[in-house]
Design a protein around this motif. Structure first.
Motif, PDB file in Angstrom:
ATOM      1  N   ALA A  66       0.828  -1.204   0.000  1.00 50.75           N
ATOM      2  CA  ALA A  66       0.000   0.000   0.000  1.00 50.75           C
ATOM      3  C   ALA A  66       0.863   1.255   0.000  1.00 50.75           C
ATOM      4  O   ALA A  66       0.543   2.244  -0.674  1.00 50.75           O
ATOM      5  CB  ALA A  66      -0.937  -0.007   1.205  1.00 50.75           C
ATOM      6  N   VAL A  67       1.968   1.229   0.737  1.00 55.44           N
ATOM      7  CA  VAL A  67       2.885   2.373   0.772  1.00 55.44           C
ATOM      8  C   VAL A  67       3.486   2.615  -0.606  1.00 55.44           C
ATOM      9  O   VAL A  67       3.531   3.757  -1.097  1.00 55.44           O
ATOM     10  CB  VAL A  67       4.001   2.140   1.805  1.00 55.44           C
ATOM     11  N   LEU A  68       3.979   1.580  -1.244  1.00 55.00           N
ATOM     12  CA  LEU A  68       4.626   1.724  -2.547  1.00 55.00           C
ATOM     13  C   LEU A  68       3.648   2.264  -3.594  1.00 55.00           C
ATOM     14  O   LEU A  68       4.019   3.104  -4.422  1.00 55.00           O
ATOM     15  CB  LEU A  68       5.206   0.381  -2.993  1.00 55.00           C
ATOM     16  N   LEU A  69       2.413   1.777  -3.546  1.00 52.52           N
ATOM     17  CA  LEU A  69       1.441   2.293  -4.501  1.00 52.52           C
ATOM     18  C   LEU A  69       1.152   3.770  -4.224  1.00 52.52           C
ATOM     19  O   LEU A  69       1.021   4.573  -5.156  1.00 52.52           O
ATOM     20  CB  LEU A  69       0.159   1.487  -4.450  1.00 52.52           C
ATOM     21  N   SER A  70       1.056   4.143  -2.941  1.00 46.09           N
ATOM     22  CA  SER A  70       0.811   5.549  -2.598  1.00 46.09           C
ATOM     23  C   SER A  70       1.933   6.433  -3.122  1.00 46.09           C
ATOM     24  O   SER A  70       1.686   7.515  -3.680  1.00 46.09           O
ATOM     25  CB  SER A  70       0.677   5.701  -1.082  1.00 46.09           C
ATOM     26  N   LEU A  71       3.171   5.984  -2.948  1.00 41.88           N
ATOM     27  CA  LEU A  71       4.310   6.756  -3.450  1.00 41.88           C
ATOM     28  C   LEU A  71       4.285   6.848  -4.972  1.00 41.88           C
ATOM     29  O   LEU A  71       4.634   7.884  -5.554  1.00 41.88           O
ATOM     30  CB  LEU A  71       5.615   6.127  -2.972  1.00 41.88           C
ATOM     31  N   ARG A  72       3.870   5.782  -5.615  1.00 41.13           N
ATOM     32  CA  ARG A  72       3.769   5.787  -7.072  1.00 41.13           C
ATOM     33  C   ARG A  72       2.721   6.800  -7.529  1.00 41.13           C
ATOM     34  O   ARG A  72       2.956   7.593  -8.458  1.00 41.13           O
ATOM     35  CB  ARG A  72       3.406   4.376  -7.567  1.00 41.13           C
ATOM     36  N   LEU A  73       1.549   6.802  -6.874  1.00 46.27           N
ATOM     37  CA  LEU A  73       0.489   7.726  -7.249  1.00 46.27           C
ATOM     38  C   LEU A  73       0.884   9.170  -6.960  1.00 46.27           C
ATOM     39  O   LEU A  73       0.362  10.098  -7.591  1.00 46.27           O
ATOM     40  CB  LEU A  73      -0.803   7.372  -6.511  1.00 46.27           C
ATOM     41  N   THR A  89      11.533   9.426  -8.311  1.00 42.40           N
ATOM     42  CA  THR A  89      11.298  10.334  -9.437  1.00 42.40           C
ATOM     43  C   THR A  89      10.825  11.710  -8.989  1.00 42.40           C
ATOM     44  O   THR A  89      10.638  12.600  -9.820  1.00 42.40           O
ATOM     45  CB  THR A  89      10.242   9.742 -10.384  1.00 42.40           C
ATOM     46  N   GLY A  90      10.603  11.897  -7.699  1.00 42.98           N
ATOM     47  CA  GLY A  90      10.119  13.185  -7.212  1.00 42.98           C
ATOM     48  C   GLY A  90       9.897  13.153  -5.722  1.00 42.98           C
ATOM     49  O   GLY A  90      10.221  12.179  -5.042  1.00 42.98           O
ATOM     50  N   ILE A 259      -5.819  -0.067 -10.264  1.00 42.10           N
ATOM     51  CA  ILE A 259      -5.273   1.274 -10.082  1.00 42.10           C
ATOM     52  C   ILE A 259      -4.091   1.541 -11.005  1.00 42.10           C
ATOM     53  O   ILE A 259      -4.059   2.530 -11.737  1.00 42.10           O
ATOM     54  CB  ILE A 259      -4.859   1.485  -8.616  1.00 42.10           C
ATOM     55  N   ASP A 260      -3.079   0.678 -10.966  1.00 38.14           N
ATOM     56  CA  ASP A 260      -1.866   0.894 -11.765  1.00 38.14           C
ATOM     57  C   ASP A 260      -1.246  -0.459 -12.106  1.00 38.14           C
ATOM     58  O   ASP A 260      -0.285  -0.896 -11.475  1.00 38.14           O
ATOM     59  CB  ASP A 260      -0.864   1.752 -10.995  1.00 38.14           C
ATOM     60  N   PRO A 261      -1.794  -1.142 -13.102  1.00 37.36           N
ATOM     61  CA  PRO A 261      -1.308  -2.493 -13.423  1.00 37.36           C
ATOM     62  C   PRO A 261       0.141  -2.517 -13.893  1.00 37.36           C
ATOM     63  O   PRO A 261       0.877  -3.445 -13.578  1.00 37.36           O
ATOM     64  CB  PRO A 261      -2.265  -2.969 -14.517  1.00 37.36           C
TER      65      PRO A 261
END
Length: 327
Positions: A66-73, A89-90, A259-261
């Protein structure tokens, strides 16, 4: 011809088995009652954070997903093929909890280059422990004292099993299996007795440290936030990062792929969710509530009241403590 009986320690085998069975059953009942009371828990004093729900449904690996997806979003990380190499990346925006910060920094410093590296990172593991400690305070997980009492309550069960096996071992040491007196039949019955006691104890005790309050808390969240079920095609971009994190927390791989496949496949989040266990695919709970709290270990270290990154999702549950960088 009657079966041979032994009288080891001055007690016949069947008398010993009868007493051991009675004491064993009583011990299992006592241990079960003690654990039942210790696992009572209490309702949480605030809505659970998505990472806390992820921990409750699939453990630390689920929370990390869940953390990694949040950071990705947030546009803060990406995953490069091949091997799911993670790169910054930011900067973080809405993903502003201490756990987000630690994972982000681990990737930035290149101390954690993959999902496996993030999971094994010492600082991340400490942060997950802090997350768990917050759930203890919220009545979702047994505290150390409760776990210790549960272990002590099980001691009589293992004593009965140990004495029973010691009696059989004594017989085996004194008898010969093939060219001497056989081990008395009553002594051999200690084996099924011990197996039965251990099986019943395992069924009574269970393997979880979660309290019974967890089920009610998650059911309540399910009733209030069912709109994030991937089967109803949620508008993730509208709901925002906290909602997406909760979607992952409680819908597992289905939410990730919704969400982000591309990122999920590149980073290997699906494998991480599988390692988190079958619970990671449980569904029925969405999220649109607060994203931090004054009493949560995942509360934003940057504060709620002064930062735009937290925004309205913090809600009244944050309070002034979160605004000052609660833990």
């Amino acid at each position: 011809m009657p079966l041979p009986q032994g009288h080891l320690w001055g007690v016949s085998d069947f008398t010993f088995l009868k007493v051991a069975a009675i004491l064993g059953v009583l011990s299992v009942v006592v241990a079960g009652v003690v654990r039942f009371r210790l696992r009572r828990g209490h309702p949480p004093t605030r809505p659970l954070h998505p990472y806390e729900v992820a921990y409750l449904t699939g453990g630390g690996r689920h929370a990390i997903a869940a953390v990694l997806l949040s950071l990705r979003l947030d546009g803060a990380i990406r995953a490069d093929h091949p091997g799911g190499d993670l790169r910054v990346t930011g900067e973080r925006r809405s993903a502003n909890t201490p756990l987000d910060e630690i994972v982000h920094e681990a990737i930035r410093s290149r101390e954690a280059r993959t999902v496996a590296g993030v999971t094994a990172h010492e600082a991340v593991q400490e942060a997950i422990k802090g997350l768990r400690d917050g759930l203890v305070r919220q009545g979702m997980i047994m505290d150390e004292r409760g776990r210790r009492l549960a272990r002590l309550a099980a001691v009589p069960v293992f004593l009965v099993c140990g004495v029973s096996m010691a009696r059989l071992a004594w017989y085996i040491a004194e008898h010969k299996w093939f060219d001497g007196p056989s081990v008395p039949f009553g002594g051999v019955l200690a084996v099924p007795l011990v197996i039965a006691l251990l099986v019943v104890y395992a069924l009574v005790q269970g393997g979880t440290e979660k309290t019974r309050a967890v089920k009610a808390a998650l059911n309540d969240t399910r009733q209030r936030h069912g709109h994030l079920d991937p089967r109803v095609f949620p508008a993730w971009s509208t709901y925002g990062t906290p909602a997406a994190a909760m979607g992952v927390a409680l819908f597992g791989t289905a939410a990730l792929m919704s969400i982000d496949p591309m990122f999920s496949q590149a980073a290997g989040l699906g494998r991480l969710m599988q390692m988190a266990g079958a619970a990671s695919s449980s569904g029925g709970i969405g999220y649109s509530g607060p994203s931090c709290s004054s009493s949560a270990s995942v509360c934003s270290s940057s504060g709620c009241s002064g930062g735009s990154s937290c925004g309205s999702s913090c809600g009244s549950s944050c309070g002034s403590s979160c605004g000052s960088g609660g833990s």
